[in-house]
Design an enzyme around this catalytic site. Structure first.
Site, short mmCIF file in Angstrom:
data_model
loop_
_atom_site.label_atom_id
_atom_site.label_comp_id
_atom_site.label_asym_id
_atom_site.label_seq_id
_atom_site.Cartn_x
_atom_site.Cartn_y
_atom_site.Cartn_z
N GLU A 10 77.84 86.34 48.89
CA GLU A 10 76.84 87.28 49.39
C GLU A 10 76.36 86.88 50.78
O GLU A 10 76.19 87.73 51.66
CB GLU A 10 75.65 87.32 48.43
CG GLU A 10 75.97 87.92 47.06
CD GLU A 10 74.83 87.74 46.09
OE1 GLU A 10 74.12 88.73 45.83
OE2 GLU A 10 74.63 86.61 45.60
N ASP A 39 77.93 85.12 53.10
CA ASP A 39 78.98 85.39 54.09
C ASP A 39 79.06 86.87 54.44
O ASP A 39 79.29 87.24 55.59
CB ASP A 39 80.33 84.91 53.56
CG ASP A 39 80.46 83.39 53.56
OD1 ASP A 39 79.64 82.73 54.22
OD2 ASP A 39 81.37 82.88 52.88
N LYS A 62 86.84 70.97 54.12
CA LYS A 62 85.46 71.24 54.52
C LYS A 62 84.63 70.98 53.26
O LYS A 62 84.45 71.87 52.42
CB LYS A 62 85.29 72.69 55.00
CG LYS A 62 83.91 72.99 55.53
CD LYS A 62 83.83 74.40 56.08
CE LYS A 62 82.45 74.70 56.66
NZ LYS A 62 81.39 74.71 55.64
N ARG A 106 71.60 65.47 58.71
CA ARG A 106 71.90 66.29 59.88
C ARG A 106 70.67 67.01 60.39
O ARG A 106 70.49 67.20 61.59
CB ARG A 106 72.99 67.32 59.55
CG ARG A 106 73.42 68.12 60.78
CD ARG A 106 74.53 69.10 60.48
NE ARG A 106 74.08 70.20 59.65
CZ ARG A 106 74.80 71.30 59.41
NH1 ARG A 106 76.01 71.39 59.91
NH2 ARG A 106 74.34 72.25 58.64
N LYS A 145 87.65 79.51 56.02
CA LYS A 145 87.13 79.81 54.69
C LYS A 145 88.05 80.83 54.02
O LYS A 145 88.49 81.80 54.66
CB LYS A 145 85.70 80.34 54.76
CG LYS A 145 84.72 79.36 55.38
CD LYS A 145 83.28 79.76 55.15
CE LYS A 145 82.86 79.49 53.74
NZ LYS A 145 81.42 79.67 53.50
N CYS A 191 66.99 79.20 19.16
CA CYS A 191 68.16 78.47 19.63
C CYS A 191 69.40 78.91 18.87
O CYS A 191 69.40 78.94 17.63
CB CYS A 191 67.93 76.96 19.44
SG CYS A 191 69.38 75.94 19.80
N CYS A 208 65.42 74.79 24.11
CA CYS A 208 65.17 74.66 22.68
C CYS A 208 64.10 73.59 22.50
O CYS A 208 64.17 72.51 23.10
CB CYS A 208 66.47 74.24 21.97
SG CYS A 208 66.25 73.75 20.24
N CYS A 211 67.87 69.01 17.65
CA CYS A 211 68.95 69.99 17.80
C CYS A 211 70.27 69.28 18.07
O CYS A 211 70.33 68.36 18.88
CB CYS A 211 68.62 70.94 18.95
SG CYS A 211 69.91 72.17 19.26
#
Length: 659
Positions: free
Chosen positions: A35, A37, A104, A125, A298, A387, A409, A414
């Protein structure tokens, strides 16, 4: 510029920056990469059309991590790379010059500085010019040595990543909720507790040597230099003549590594860089992109539409995760019919409904199936109030840091919360059931097929259902059945360790079994009137004895063990004779042994006779056993210093043998 276009650009920038801030700072995922990109491409087209670039546009800046702490300026700005999804752009950019292709990596960029062979600074960074000093966390991150064999000034840039396997294990053990490994890594670097950060198993993988005082002008040689210094650098491949055929063939090879799960770390593309670092440094800077520093490739995500058939609620530890099950579609050469929806918040963000909802699916970075868009909603999402594994009440919790809503839960007993226990039970040191991972165990538990240890051996009863599960088939089922049959023949030691009795690890289990058979041990523990009855065994003591006896005498545990023993064939091992000829004495064993199989067997004999075995010579040592009595080893010298007798194995047997 028309007002509508201006408003569109402002809205795109707002949404993208908000999503980036959450994503890069460990606060959940507000939208998928797919989304983001798509929005980026829309914004770039609007900027090109209007000739305008608004402040804070993601097309002109580095996505910033806001790790709290001391801010410091980078010695060399950490700029971002321009991106493309077109292989032809890579060929054009290379311009016929030799290039390197590498992963990458999808993590957080950290910059390490070394002076005089020592790590002097570790920065995030940040925004590219200024980062956060996290040098105090360096010891908690694998791959960042404190000392190296290079005395000059070095600046190295690398990616902090978490493997898919470590990510899944952390979620299973902690019950915490993170969208992906990158999200966990970014959230982890905001922590102050070094021990807690180490538990996240972050690894730093260097991808470029930014600066060295040495004259190394080839990127290949610079990376080789880092490898020789002991750094585990990013995987890479050189293309000497980067024409279209060579580049496409390389992309195909690297894509196959991703789709074949031969890379353990998350990646979101490839990077190409010039081998000639002098030429690479001669480029200009446009926005936050250095034009010759590298180019990111990409993959184009292949999409497919499908119809939702159900939302399956999968339990792992305390979190109940929604999984979209839909009509099978073909993506990236495989059949896909399930995709995790992560949490309740993600379901609400997407607007997912009930069966019949039309959705759009991708395999993010060609690996992880993801629902990226709801095309038409049918019905509404039904969040279970009980659950699906144990039937206990469920509750929605809100993560205070990310505001993410997750389902849990409330039953501490469990079965889904016992996943780590079942994982230990099938491990090599326990029943050694080959081919059952924790992920597979979780699926069997959620299907209701495993409630206790004995249920593992009843899995063949569910053969018809298992062979239809994603990732399984007839061959996988045959391997599972073979592994289960093989593990039925086992030892008391393996069973004892696999039961996950508190304070009873593998070494403690050996001590409990020294001098008695497995069946005798269980009988003694169940009949014991004093929980400290085993405390006289060297290395056990009151706490371990009490824990063991109390576990054995708890009715529920007794039933679990009895049911398990009906499925197994225990090989009773030779019982060492019990006696007291070594009572009150402390021994140290060193060197090779001749009469016993190994030193452990000699140790077991001494302990069965009431003695104690330690690893080092001290003033409290009674005897040092060494077949080389005249040895000048450290232990022999220490024994002589303290006046402790050094005896051979023959001398030991003559003095302390049970015959």
């Amino acid at each position: 510029m028309q007002e509508t276009e201006l408003q569109q650009m402002k809205e795109l920038i707002r949404r993208m920056n908000e999503a980036s801030d959450a994503y890069y700072n460990g606060r959940g995922e507000l939208m998928t990469d797919f989304e983001w990109d798509a929005l980026f491409d829309r914004l770039k087209k609007l900027e090109e059309k209007t000739g305008e670039t608004l402040p804070d546009s993601p097309t002109q800046k580095v996505s910033e991590d806001n790790v709290p702490g001391q801010k410091e300026e980078h010695e060399f700005p950490a700029l971002s790379l321009a991106k493309t999804k077109n292989p032809a752009d890579l060929v054009k950019w290379a311009g016929g010059r030799p290039i390197w292709i590498s992963w990458k990596l999808d993590g957080l960029t950290l910059v390490a500085t070394y002076d005089d062979g020592k790590l002097t600074r570790l920065l995030t960074r940040g925004g590219g010019d200024v980062g956060t000093n996290i040098t105090h966390l360096a010891s908690a991150i694998t791959g960042i040595p404190k000392k190296i064999g290079e005395k000059g000034h070095l600046v190295i840039r690398g990616e902090a990543v978490i493997s898919y396997a470590d990510f899944e294990q952390f979620l299973a053990e902690s019950g915490e909720d993170y969208a992906n490994p990158r999200n966990l890594a970014s959230g982890s670097l905001s922590l102050k507790d070094v021990t807690e950060v180490r538990r996240r198993k972050i690894r730093w993988i260097p991808f470029t040597l930014v600066y060295t005082e040495r004259e190394i002008r080839s990127m290949g040689d610079r990376m080789k230099f880092l490898t020789e210094l002991g750094f585990d650098t990013v995987e890479r491949e050189e293309i000497r003549i980067p024409d279209e055929e060579a580049v496409n063939a390389a992309i195909d090879r690297w894509t196959e590594k991703v789709t074949g799960f031969r890379n353990p770390y998350p990646v979101d593309g490839l990077v190409i860089a010039y081998d000639d670092t002098e030429y690479a440094a001669s480029g200009s800077v446009t926005g936050h992109h250095a034009t010759r520093a590298g180019l990111a490739f990409k993959w184009k995500d292949e999409t497919a539409e499908s119809l939702l058939t159900e939302i399956e609620w999968s339990c792992a530890v305390s979190t109940i995760t929604p999984v979209a099950v839909f009509e099978p579609v073909e993506l990236e050469g495989t059949t896909v019919k399930r995709a995790s929806l992560c949490n309740v918040s993600e379901c609400e963000r997407l607007g997912i409904g009930g069966p019949g909802t039309r959705l759009e699916v991708i395999k993010s970075n060609k690996i992880i199936p993801k629902v990226v868009k709801i095309l038409k909603t049918e019905g509404s999402l039904q969040i279970p109030d009980h659950c699906p594994v144990c039937g206990a009440e469920t509750r929605i919790r809100v993560n205070p840091g990310s505001e993410t809503r997750t389902l849990h839960c409330i039953n501490p007993e469990c079965t889904a919360k016992q996943l780590k226990k079942f994982g230990r039970f099938v491990s090599k040191d326990a029943l050694d059931i080959d081919g059952i991972s924790e992920q597979t165990l979780a699926r069997f538990i959620n299907a209701g097929w495993i409630r206790e240890f004995a249920d593992l051996f009843r899995l063949p009863e569910h053969r018809d259902e298992i062979v239809t599960m994603e990732g399984f088939g007839k061959r996988s089922m045959q391997k599972l059945e073979t592994a289960l049959e093989k593990s039925r023949e086992t030892t008391g030691l393996k069973v004892l360790f696999g039961l996950c009795i508190p304070l009873c690890g593998i070494e403690v289990a050996k001590l409990f079994l020294s001098g008695r058979s497995f069946s005798d041990l269980i009988r003694e523990a169940r009949e014991a009137e004093d929980p400290n009855c085993f405390s006289s065994i060297a290395g056990i003591g009151p706490e371990k004895s009490s824990s063991f006896v109390n576990w054995m005498q708890t009715p529920k545990n007794a039933e679990i063990l009895d049911n398990l023993l009906k499925e197994l064939h225990i090989k009773e091992e030779t019982v060492s004779e019990k006696g007291n000829v070594c009572t009150g004495l402390t021994f140290v064993v060193t060197g090779d042994v001749n009469h016993f199989k190994n030193r452990n067997e000699l140790k077991t004999y001494i302990e069965s006779q009431g003695g104690k075995v330690t690893g080092s010579v001290s003033r409290s040592t009674s005897y040092l056993i060494n077949n080389d009595i005249q040895s000048t080893s450290g232990k022999n010298r220490k024994a002589a210093e303290y006046g402790i007798p050094v005896i051979s194995e023959d001398m030991f047997l003559e003095k302390f043998g049970s015959d």
